[in-house]
Design an enzyme around this catalytic site. Structure first.
Site, PDB file in Angstrom:
ATOM      1  N   GLY A 109      -1.842   2.494  -8.455  1.00 26.78           N
ATOM      2  CA  GLY A 109      -1.629   3.010  -7.105  1.00 26.78           C
ATOM      3  C   GLY A 109      -0.365   3.833  -7.000  1.00 26.78           C
ATOM      4  O   GLY A 109      -0.352   4.894  -6.367  1.00 26.78           O
ATOM      5  N   GLY A 110       0.704   3.361  -7.622  1.00 21.58           N
ATOM      6  CA  GLY A 110       1.965   4.086  -7.560  1.00 21.58           C
ATOM      7  C   GLY A 110       1.900   5.421  -8.251  1.00 21.58           C
ATOM      8  O   GLY A 110       2.452   6.416  -7.759  1.00 21.58           O
ATOM      9  N   LYS A 117       3.556   2.533   5.501  1.00 22.99           N
ATOM     10  CA  LYS A 117       2.145   2.299   5.265  1.00 22.99           C
ATOM     11  C   LYS A 117       2.020   0.796   5.003  1.00 22.99           C
ATOM     12  O   LYS A 117       2.453   0.293   3.963  1.00 22.99           O
ATOM     13  CB  LYS A 117       1.647   3.134   4.085  1.00 22.99           C
ATOM     14  CG  LYS A 117       0.123   3.132   3.945  1.00 22.99           C
ATOM     15  CD  LYS A 117      -0.317   1.913   3.167  1.00 22.99           C
ATOM     16  CE  LYS A 117      -1.822   1.852   3.020  1.00 22.99           C
ATOM     17  NZ  LYS A 117      -2.241   0.580   2.365  1.00 22.99           N
ATOM     18  N   CYS A 119       7.571  -9.499  -9.376  1.00 22.20           N
ATOM     19  CA  CYS A 119       7.620  -8.322 -10.231  1.00 22.20           C
ATOM     20  C   CYS A 119       8.521  -8.535 -11.437  1.00 22.20           C
ATOM     21  O   CYS A 119       8.442  -7.777 -12.408  1.00 22.20           O
ATOM     22  CB  CYS A 119       8.085  -7.102  -9.437  1.00 22.20           C
ATOM     23  SG  CYS A 119       9.612  -7.359  -8.516  1.00 22.20           S
ATOM     24  N   GLU A 142       8.271   1.533  -7.662  1.00 23.98           N
ATOM     25  CA  GLU A 142       8.348   0.399  -8.584  1.00 23.98           C
ATOM     26  C   GLU A 142       6.914   0.021  -8.915  1.00 23.98           C
ATOM     27  O   GLU A 142       6.149  -0.404  -8.045  1.00 23.98           O
ATOM     28  CB  GLU A 142       9.077  -0.774  -7.926  1.00 23.98           C
ATOM     29  CG  GLU A 142       9.179  -1.995  -8.824  1.00 23.98           C
ATOM     30  CD  GLU A 142       9.676  -3.212  -8.074  1.00 23.98           C
ATOM     31  OE1 GLU A 142       9.104  -4.303  -8.287  1.00 23.98           O
ATOM     32  OE2 GLU A 142      10.623  -3.082  -7.273  1.00 23.98           O
TER      33      GLU A 142
END
Length: 516
Positions: free
Chosen positions: A228-229, A169, A285, A248
């Site tokens: 979102g995760g 995606k 991150c 993550e």
């Protein structure tokens, strides 16, 4: 009633906010289904380890050959700069070749053979175990690494190494880069004797949900926001047949500076922290987002050096306007909290840039629940929070309130590093931060994640949703499952488990390691 037209997918220049070109359209449910079914059909061809090692190497070669075009496309969509992106491309191709080496070695298959032993109590049957690929994998690309954590990145490379076809995606911040890299990877598949369907790309928010819910998808890898995760993680768990979701999500990456370290090298620590928190405009991150530093003269010197370093940092462009707005709103909300000061004010630069800065707060404010908990949430961009402790006991009180992280960093004095300080602070702090993170850094900075077999890029939730790593050779384990054969006739065994080891695999037989 006519069906609504598919929404266009635009490539946008974050330096100006203007559209560059239409790259694709958002995938419909039928198009997602077709992409997943193409991947499912390719899984048999991908079972050939020789072919998939060739695929990984050829992909790396084609990316190198098209390097200028890839870097140009990525820079136009992310504003990360040619220097940073050239390094990221090198990391990406190195990673692909490293997984090719892993595939050829075969040790990742984990072959174990225990011969039958009727003399044991109870008797042991003949047991032979190895790992097999799960099947088609969904990969959700990250915004801040358009190469290393996107279409040709580590999730894709490790899944292909495992023998799993991939449907990516694409991230909306770099759709043109995604399509360019996908074309190179699909070309590499054909040149390696594999179907193009080993790699497919879809665009669109709804396509991402349709993808994780598709019954032929067997696992997913994600790098992005907690919100979102978590939504995708919940969708993966809510399926009739739940699947592993290796996400993550977010990380504060705390740093502890001891009094001894500040006394010995305050200036060096201030400069190093400034460089780490502003690297890539703070869009890593593993950016250090919270620093526990001493009050007093040594801590003042550290802050003076940090002030100078951050003040010399030019304003930068974030990956998209939405992130810029979230950064500006986030730092403004934090700066308004009682006892929070901004020696260098972070926030908006010009119309499309942000300026780096940092906030300070007494560590006691973070030791108990309250409005200052906002400072314990990740703020994506070039900002960090320096919490100043007056008593070393405050360090443990703050650390005890932190969620899981990708990294935790200790800056120790010489005696503490050697384990020779009378209080044993170095060992005690190491024990305190180890439960908080997947990687513990001592006397260094967390930005920069080496691609190496011993690397672990993961951590307790919300850093990740599983215990796996997304960097290093062991990332391949996410896409495999073990299967054991008991008392299976030799003629029926897969070649990997046959007695004569026709594939020359490393294995363990009756507890003794054997090289292939």
């Amino acid at each position: 009633m006519a069906a609504a037209a598919a929404a266009p997918v635009w490539s946008v220049d974050p330096r100006t906010g203007k559209r560059r070109e239409q790259v694709a359209v958002e995938a419909t449910a039928d198009e997602v289904d077709a992409a997943v079914r193409a991947a499912h059909a390719a899984r048999t061809a991908l079972a050939d380890r020789t072919a998939r090692a060739a695929l990984l190497r050829r992909t790396a070669g084609l990316l190198d050959e098209a390097g200028d075009a890839v870097v140009e496309a990525a820079d136009a969509e992310t504003a990360l700069g040619p220097g940073r992106l050239t390094g990221e491309l090198a990391r990406t191709t190195y990673q692909l070749r490293a997984f090719a080496d892993l595939v050829e070695d075969g040790g990742f298959l984990g072959v174990l053979i225990d011969h039958a032993d009727p003399a044991l109590t109870p008797p042991r049957p003949d047991l032979r175990r190895y790992k097999i690929p799960l099947g088609p994998v969904a990969v959700y690309a990250a915004s801040n690494f358009p190469l290393a954590f996107s279409v040709p990145g580590g999730d894709t490379a490790s899944a292909l190494a495992a023998g799993c076809p991939v449907v990516v995606k694409a991230h909306p911040d770099h759709p043109a880069t995604s399509e360019l890299c996908a074309a190179l990877l699909r070309r590499a598949a054909v040149e390696s004797g594999l179907p193009e369907g080993v790699l497919n790309v879809v665009h669109g928010f709804q396509a991402g949900l349709d993808l994780v819910r598709h019954p032929l998808i067997t696992a997913a890898g994600f790098t992005g926001s907690v919100r979102g995760g978590r939504a995708l993680y919940d969708a993966a768990a809510a399926r009739p047949h739940p699947i592993p979701f290796h996400g993550e999500l977010g990380s504060l990456n705390p740093v502890v500076v001891t009094e001894a370290a500040a006394q010995e090298r305050a200036d060096q620590l201030g400069v190093g922290l400034g460089g780490s928190m502003t690297l890539g405009v703070g869009q890593f991150c593993v950016k250090p987002g919270l620093v526990l530093a001493p009050a007093g003269e040594a801590g003042d010197r550290l802050l003076a050096a940090l002030t100078a370093a951050v003040s010399d940092t030019e304003a930068g462009v974030l990956l998209d306007q939405r992130m810029r707005e979230a950064f500006c709103a986030g730092v403004a909300a934090r700066a308004q909290l009682p006892d929070v000061e901004a020696p260098v004010t972070p926030g908006a630069g010009s119309e499309h840039t942000v300026s780096a800065g940092f906030l300070t707060v007494p560590a006691a404010r973070l030791a108990t629940e309250g409005p200052h908990d906002l400072l314990l949430d990740e703020c994506f961009g070039p900002v960090t929070v320096v919490a100043r402790y007056s008593d070393p006991a405050e360090i443990g009180a703050v650390l005890a309130r932190l969620p899981g992280n990708l990294t935790a960093t200790l800056q120790l004095g010489a005696a503490e590093s050697a384990g020779s300080d009378e209080a044993g602070r170095g060992a005690r702090l190491l024990a305190e931060v180890t439960p908080l993170a997947g990687r513990v850094v001592v006397n260094g900075w967390p930005t920069g994640v080496a691609v190496a077999p011993a690397q672990h890029h993961g951590g307790p939730y919300p850093a990740t949703t599983s215990t796996s790593t997304s960097v290093g050779g062991t990332a391949v384990e996410r896409w495999l499952r073990p299967v054991a054969y008991q008392d299976t006739p030799p003629a029926l065994l897969p070649p990997e488990l046959r007695e004569d080891n026709p594939l020359g695999l490393p294995r363990q037989v009756d507890g003794r390691p054997e090289r292939g």
